[in-house]
Design an enzyme around this catalytic site. Structure first.
Site, PDB file in Angstrom:
ATOM      1  N   PHE A  99      -5.436  42.016  -0.208  1.00  0.00           N
ATOM      2  CA  PHE A  99      -4.095  41.637   0.234  1.00  0.00           C
ATOM      3  C   PHE A  99      -3.821  40.230  -0.272  1.00  0.00           C
ATOM      4  CE2 PHE A  99      -0.912  39.691   2.904  1.00  0.00           C
ATOM      5  CZ  PHE A  99       0.086  40.656   2.876  1.00  0.00           C
ATOM      6  N   ASP A 101      -8.770  33.463  -3.493  1.00  0.00           N
ATOM      7  CA  ASP A 101      -7.604  33.447  -2.611  1.00  0.00           C
ATOM      8  C   ASP A 101      -8.077  33.072  -1.207  1.00  0.00           C
ATOM      9  OD1 ASP A 101      -5.495  33.937  -0.902  1.00  0.00           O
ATOM     10  OD2 ASP A 101      -4.910  35.832  -1.837  1.00  0.00           O
ATOM     11  N   LYS A 116      -0.665  29.079   4.234  1.00  0.00           N
ATOM     12  CA  LYS A 116      -0.697  29.268   5.690  1.00  0.00           C
ATOM     13  C   LYS A 116      -1.028  27.996   6.447  1.00  0.00           C
ATOM     14  CE  LYS A 116      -1.323  34.256   5.566  1.00  0.00           C
ATOM     15  NZ  LYS A 116       0.086  34.571   5.802  1.00  0.00           N
TER      16      LYS A 116
END
Length: 406
Positions: A147, A232, A261
């Site tokens: 993801f 990531d 984030k």
């Protein structure tokens, strides 16, 4: 905290959303109005312990005083210039973020998906300019069940049909191999490979943690093959796993790290691509950009986030409280939990399907005052703010026990 007055209750507001909001999310039926630390409050005054923390965007809890103060002070001075001009906050932010992550250069963006897209562009440019891959032949190897976001390029190399179906045609140039499988990865890499792009821990897939040695193996394989290792760390980075970066659980230094984030402190969207000068130095003016990327408000908040992480306090908290989390989940195995994976303050918990889907378990926990989110099937994610206390964490685990055994 006291709830502000509202003319309509939660269910009325939820129903009011239906005609006007596109259905890109399926939220739990709670309407949050206020929050502080690890707690949120709905419009009717009910309090919930937040065990999701915005998928790690709220690593430092809701409205952390240092972050709110940094935002307020910057709002009184300057919020946006665009990158058409210099501003007085960006260089300091970039220098401190590079130092924190042990890298040379920083490319500031806004969202996690933007950071991934930027990482892809940088890897391809490096492949053509430095490695010498023929034009338009560069490939990037990714892992199944990944993801990395939901832009059209990214969903094109997703293996989640919910994310993919109906959005093609997709961008070519990606090869998908099983996660945690070095042999498959080695077979997929060739002279056209620009990069291997992976999550050190796959969050959306259920907090899947690879075998010891996998990340070191990826690093060695990419070094031998003359391609980049792009990590990531948008969900896993910035303290979540008990280290500044999740790759630090092994002696691994990627060429490029993608951050997001938590970098925005739960206040503004902030992301960044950080890496070596050899790689990020391939970009020239005009080849990439973002109106809001690296804006003064983002740089001020991002700098305050880096300052919190420079102390090491939050990494230590995640490591220490991670022991509490693992021990609590281990005690529930066989009592509604069939398995779990945890690192730091991050866990994927597989619930006995006979007790309900992950969504159903999440709704039951919500009714008991604990907010979590499901992933797939009967798996739920636990990712509390790093400011959570041991008492609060044990309380949430007790509530999970109650929900699973009552």
């Amino acid at each position: 905290m006291t709830a502000p007055a509202r003319a309509r209750g939660s269910q009325e507001l939820i129903r009011a959303e239906e005609p006007v909001l596109a259905h890109n999310y399926h939220p739990l039926p709670v309407v949050v109005a206020r929050a502080e630390g690890a707690w949120v409050e709905d419009i009717e005054g009910r309090r919930y312990l937040d065990m999701l923390a915005g998928y790690s965007a709220l690593n430092f809890g809701h409205r952390h005083p240092a972050l709110v103060d940094a935002a307020h002070r910057q709002l009184d001075r300057l919020t946006l210039t665009s990158r058409a001009f210099h501003h007085d906050r960006l260089a300091g932010f970039a220098e401190r973020l590079a130092a924190l992550t042990g890298t040379d250069m920083v490319l500031p963006m806004n969202t996690g998906a933007e950071a991934v897209e930027s990482g892809i562009k940088v890897a391809r440019k490096w492949a053509y300019d430095v490695k010498g891959v023929p034009a338009d032949r560069a490939t990037i190897v990714v892992a199944a069940d990944n993801f990395h976001g939901r832009t059209t390029t990214i969903v094109g190399f997703s293996t989640d049909e919910t994310a993919r179906a109906g959005f093609g045609p997709f961008t070519p140039g990606f090869r998908v191999v099983p996660y945690n499988d070095l042999a498959a990865l080695e077979e997929a890499v060739d002279e056209t490979t620009a990069a291997v792009l992976i999550e050190p821990i796959q969050g959306e897939a259920g907090v899947l943690i690879p075998d010891d040695g996998y990340l070191a193996g990826v690093r060695e394989l990419t070094r031998r093959a003359g391609c980049l290792f792009v990590a990531d760390e948008i969900q896993s980075g910035l303290g979540r796993t008990g280290r500044t970066l999740a790759v630090e659980h092994e002696p691994v230094v990627p060429d490029v790290v993608l951050l997001g984030k938590a970098l925005g402190g739960g206040i503004v969207p902030v992301s960044a691509v950080v890496g070596s000068r050899e790689v990020l130095g391939v970009l020239r003016p005009g080849e990439h950009g973002s109106t809001f990327g690296g804006n003064p408000l983002a740089a001020a908040v991002g700098t305050a986030v880096v300052e919190l992480l420079e102390t090491g306090e939050f990494q230590r908290r995640a490591a220490e409280l991670g022991t509490v989390l693992r021990e609590g989940l281990a005690a529930l195995v066989g009592r509604g939990v069939v398995g779990f994976r945890a690192r730091g303050l991050w866990a994927g918990v597989d619930v006995d399907p006979a007790l309900g889907s992950g969504r159903e378990i999440s709704e039951r926990l919500m009714r008991e005052g604990v907010l979590v989110k499901d992933t797939h099937g009967s798996t739920i994610r636990l990712a509390p703010p790093l400011t959570v206390t041991g008492e609060e964490l044990r309380g949430a685990l007790g509530t999970l026990e109650k929900v699973l055994t009552s």
